[in-house]
Design a protein around this motif. Structure first.
Motif, PDB file in Angstrom:
ATOM      1  N   TYR A 156       0.824  -1.208   0.000  1.00  0.00           N
ATOM      2  CA  TYR A 156       0.000   0.000   0.000  1.00  0.00           C
ATOM      3  C   TYR A 156       0.861   1.262   0.000  1.00  0.00           C
ATOM      4  O   TYR A 156       0.456   2.292  -0.563  1.00  0.00           O
ATOM      5  CB  TYR A 156      -0.955  -0.005   1.186  1.00  0.00           C
ATOM      6  N   ALA A 157       2.037   1.213   0.614  1.00  0.00           N
ATOM      7  CA  ALA A 157       2.930   2.364   0.574  1.00  0.00           C
ATOM      8  C   ALA A 157       3.420   2.617  -0.853  1.00  0.00           C
ATOM      9  O   ALA A 157       3.485   3.774  -1.307  1.00  0.00           O
ATOM     10  CB  ALA A 157       4.116   2.151   1.507  1.00  0.00           C
ATOM     11  N   ALA A 158       3.741   1.554  -1.577  1.00  0.00           N
ATOM     12  CA  ALA A 158       4.158   1.705  -2.975  1.00  0.00           C
ATOM     13  C   ALA A 158       3.010   2.249  -3.821  1.00  0.00           C
ATOM     14  O   ALA A 158       3.207   3.103  -4.693  1.00  0.00           O
ATOM     15  CB  ALA A 158       4.633   0.362  -3.524  1.00  0.00           C
ATOM     16  N   ALA A 159       1.800   1.752  -3.559  1.00  0.00           N
ATOM     17  CA  ALA A 159       0.632   2.259  -4.280  1.00  0.00           C
ATOM     18  C   ALA A 159       0.419   3.742  -3.992  1.00  0.00           C
ATOM     19  O   ALA A 159       0.109   4.530  -4.896  1.00  0.00           O
ATOM     20  CB  ALA A 159      -0.608   1.466  -3.889  1.00  0.00           C
ATOM     21  N   ALA A 160       0.579   4.138  -2.739  1.00  0.00           N
ATOM     22  CA  ALA A 160       0.426   5.550  -2.375  1.00  0.00           C
ATOM     23  C   ALA A 160       1.476   6.414  -3.067  1.00  0.00           C
ATOM     24  O   ALA A 160       1.190   7.544  -3.481  1.00  0.00           O
ATOM     25  CB  ALA A 160       0.525   5.710  -0.857  1.00  0.00           C
ATOM     26  N   ALA A 161       2.683   5.886  -3.219  1.00  0.00           N
ATOM     27  CA  ALA A 161       3.760   6.648  -3.862  1.00  0.00           C
ATOM     28  C   ALA A 161       3.474   6.889  -5.338  1.00  0.00           C
ATOM     29  O   ALA A 161       3.604   8.016  -5.832  1.00  0.00           O
ATOM     30  CB  ALA A 161       5.091   5.924  -3.680  1.00  0.00           C
ATOM     31  N   VAL A 162       3.071   5.849  -6.067  1.00  0.00           N
ATOM     32  CA  VAL A 162       2.803   6.033  -7.499  1.00  0.00           C
ATOM     33  C   VAL A 162       1.537   6.856  -7.713  1.00  0.00           C
ATOM     34  O   VAL A 162       1.448   7.656  -8.659  1.00  0.00           O
ATOM     35  CB  VAL A 162       2.706   4.685  -8.238  1.00  0.00           C
ATOM     36  N   ALA A 163       0.544   6.689  -6.826  1.00  0.00           N
ATOM     37  CA  ALA A 163      -0.658   7.511  -6.930  1.00  0.00           C
ATOM     38  C   ALA A 163      -0.329   8.978  -6.671  1.00  0.00           C
ATOM     39  O   ALA A 163      -0.920   9.878  -7.291  1.00  0.00           O
ATOM     40  CB  ALA A 163      -1.718   7.026  -5.942  1.00  0.00           C
ATOM     41  N   SER A 164       0.626   9.229  -5.788  1.00  0.00           N
ATOM     42  CA  SER A 164       1.017  10.606  -5.474  1.00  0.00           C
ATOM     43  C   SER A 164       1.531  11.335  -6.707  1.00  0.00           C
ATOM     44  O   SER A 164       1.294  12.541  -6.880  1.00  0.00           O
ATOM     45  CB  SER A 164       2.107  10.611  -4.393  1.00  0.00           C
ATOM     46  N   VAL A 165       2.237  10.615  -7.567  1.00  0.00           N
ATOM     47  CA  VAL A 165       2.780  11.231  -8.777  1.00  0.00           C
ATOM     48  C   VAL A 165       1.648  11.686  -9.691  1.00  0.00           C
ATOM     49  O   VAL A 165       1.620  12.828 -10.169  1.00  0.00           O
ATOM     50  CB  VAL A 165       3.709  10.246  -9.509  1.00  0.00           C
ATOM     51  N   ALA A 166       0.696  10.791  -9.952  1.00  0.00           N
ATOM     52  CA  ALA A 166      -0.423  11.127 -10.838  1.00  0.00           C
ATOM     53  C   ALA A 166      -1.310  12.208 -10.242  1.00  0.00           C
ATOM     54  O   ALA A 166      -1.713  13.159 -10.932  1.00  0.00           O
ATOM     55  CB  ALA A 166      -1.241   9.867 -11.125  1.00  0.00           C
ATOM     56  N   TYR A 167      -1.637  12.081  -8.956  1.00  0.00           N
ATOM     57  CA  TYR A 167      -2.472  13.092  -8.313  1.00  0.00           C
ATOM     58  C   TYR A 167      -1.810  14.468  -8.358  1.00  0.00           C
ATOM     59  O   TYR A 167      -2.468  15.482  -8.607  1.00  0.00           O
ATOM     60  CB  TYR A 167      -2.748  12.711  -6.861  1.00  0.00           C
ATOM     61  N   SER A 168      -0.525  14.530  -8.101  1.00  0.00           N
ATOM     62  CA  SER A 168       0.180  15.812  -8.098  1.00  0.00           C
ATOM     63  C   SER A 168       0.086  16.480  -9.456  1.00  0.00           C
ATOM     64  O   SER A 168      -0.145  17.697  -9.557  1.00  0.00           O
ATOM     65  CB  SER A 168       1.650  15.614  -7.707  1.00  0.00           C
ATOM     66  N   ALA A 169       0.262  15.697 -10.520  1.00  0.00           N
ATOM     67  CA  ALA A 169       0.191  16.256 -11.870  1.00  0.00           C
ATOM     68  C   ALA A 169      -1.218  16.730 -12.198  1.00  0.00           C
ATOM     69  O   ALA A 169      -1.417  17.824 -12.747  1.00  0.00           O
ATOM     70  CB  ALA A 169       0.661  15.217 -12.890  1.00  0.00           C
ATOM     71  N   VAL A 170      -2.220  15.920 -11.870  1.00  0.00           N
ATOM     72  CA  VAL A 170      -3.618  16.279 -12.165  1.00  0.00           C
ATOM     73  C   VAL A 170      -4.034  17.538 -11.417  1.00  0.00           C
ATOM     74  O   VAL A 170      -4.623  18.467 -11.990  1.00  0.00           O
ATOM     75  CB  VAL A 170      -4.557  15.107 -11.815  1.00  0.00           C
ATOM     76  N   PHE A 171      -3.708  17.604 -10.133  1.00  0.00           N
ATOM     77  CA  PHE A 171      -4.139  18.747  -9.341  1.00  0.00           C
ATOM     78  C   PHE A 171      -3.295  19.988  -9.625  1.00  0.00           C
ATOM     79  O   PHE A 171      -3.772  21.117  -9.444  1.00  0.00           O
ATOM     80  CB  PHE A 171      -4.132  18.394  -7.859  1.00  0.00           C
ATOM     81  N   LEU A 172      -2.052  19.801 -10.057  1.00  0.00           N
ATOM     82  CA  LEU A 172      -1.260  20.939 -10.526  1.00  0.00           C
ATOM     83  C   LEU A 172      -1.909  21.534 -11.769  1.00  0.00           C
ATOM     84  O   LEU A 172      -1.996  22.764 -11.923  1.00  0.00           O
ATOM     85  CB  LEU A 172       0.174  20.512 -10.831  1.00  0.00           C
TER      86      LEU A 172
END
Length: 239
Positions: A133-149
């Protein structure tokens, strides 16, 4: 492609008093819930997966992504101070890329790391659930950051739009509606968690190869569009 001065100013803005309250508060809530669950239920793999999947990945990660992604550039556009940044001899793609790196770093630090710690609290990483789940949170963080930016560059209501997406689409539809799951960053990241965790510990509706392609595609596309929007803001200011 990376400017240290822009990064320092962005970090300072993101870790200001109001945003810091949310950035520290959500992980603290997750860790507090994990301690209570461990005390009351004990080390149970199913319960650990439910807490990490429901509270951490489906709720905390996108919310922190909203704060970090929109906060990296949105306030500067809203109050007009972005004009001073754009007047500097810094390439527009460099500004966007630097702010994306900062948003990713903040989101990973305040979501993936607490998720890992919470997993160890809940079941001691039995069946690799904490790491998955930590790895999933890390890769999701990349996509979320780009979308919300991107949202921060295209609308003055980026926080509201981000919250609607995070709470309604990701937390509600992405978890409950079968057809919507394939279009959810949460499900894409769960595909990686499924590969890392023991068999049957984590499940996803999307295969890992497709999930990685979608995560990369969304990240690249959102970053590119954000750069385009920033260039258009520059041209409008010059005119």
């Amino acid at each position: 492609m990376y400017n240290a001065t822009v990064a320092r100013l962005t970090y300072r803005g993101l870790l200001g008093r109001r945003r810091a309250f949310i950035l520290f508060g959500l992980p603290a809530l997750l860790l507090g819930v994990s301690v209570v669950v461990r005390v009351l239920v004990g080390a149970d793999d199913g319960t650990a997966s439910s807490v990490l999947g429901g509270l951490a990945l489906a709720t905390m990660v996108p919310l922190i992504g909203v704060v970090a992604g929109t906060g990296a550039i949105g306030p500067e556009i809203d109050d007009g101070s972005v004009v001073y940044l754009l007047s500097k001899p810094v390439k527009r793609p460099t500004i966007i890329f630097t702010k994306l790196i900062v948003a990713i770093a903040v989101t990973v630090a305040f979501s993936a790391v607490p998720t890992l710690v919470a997993g160890f609290i809940l079941n001691g990483n039995s069946q690799q659930i904490a790491v998955a789940y930590a790895a999933a949170a890390a890769v999701a963080s990349v996509a979320y950051s780009a979308v919300f930016l991107l949202l921060g560059t295209v609308t003055r209501h980026a926080v509201v739009a981000g919250l609607v997406y995070a709470l309604v689409w990701e937390s509600l539809f992405g978890s409950l509606v079968p057809g919507a799951r394939t279009l959810s960053v949460q499900q894409w990241s769960l595909a990686l968690a499924q590969r890392i965790g023991a068999e049957g510990a984590v499940s996803s509706d999307v295969g890992l190869p497709l999930a990685l392609v979608l995560l990369a595609g969304v990240t690249v596309a959102a970053t590119w569009f954000a750069g385009r929007k920033l260039r258009s803001l520059t041209l409008a200011g010059e005119e």
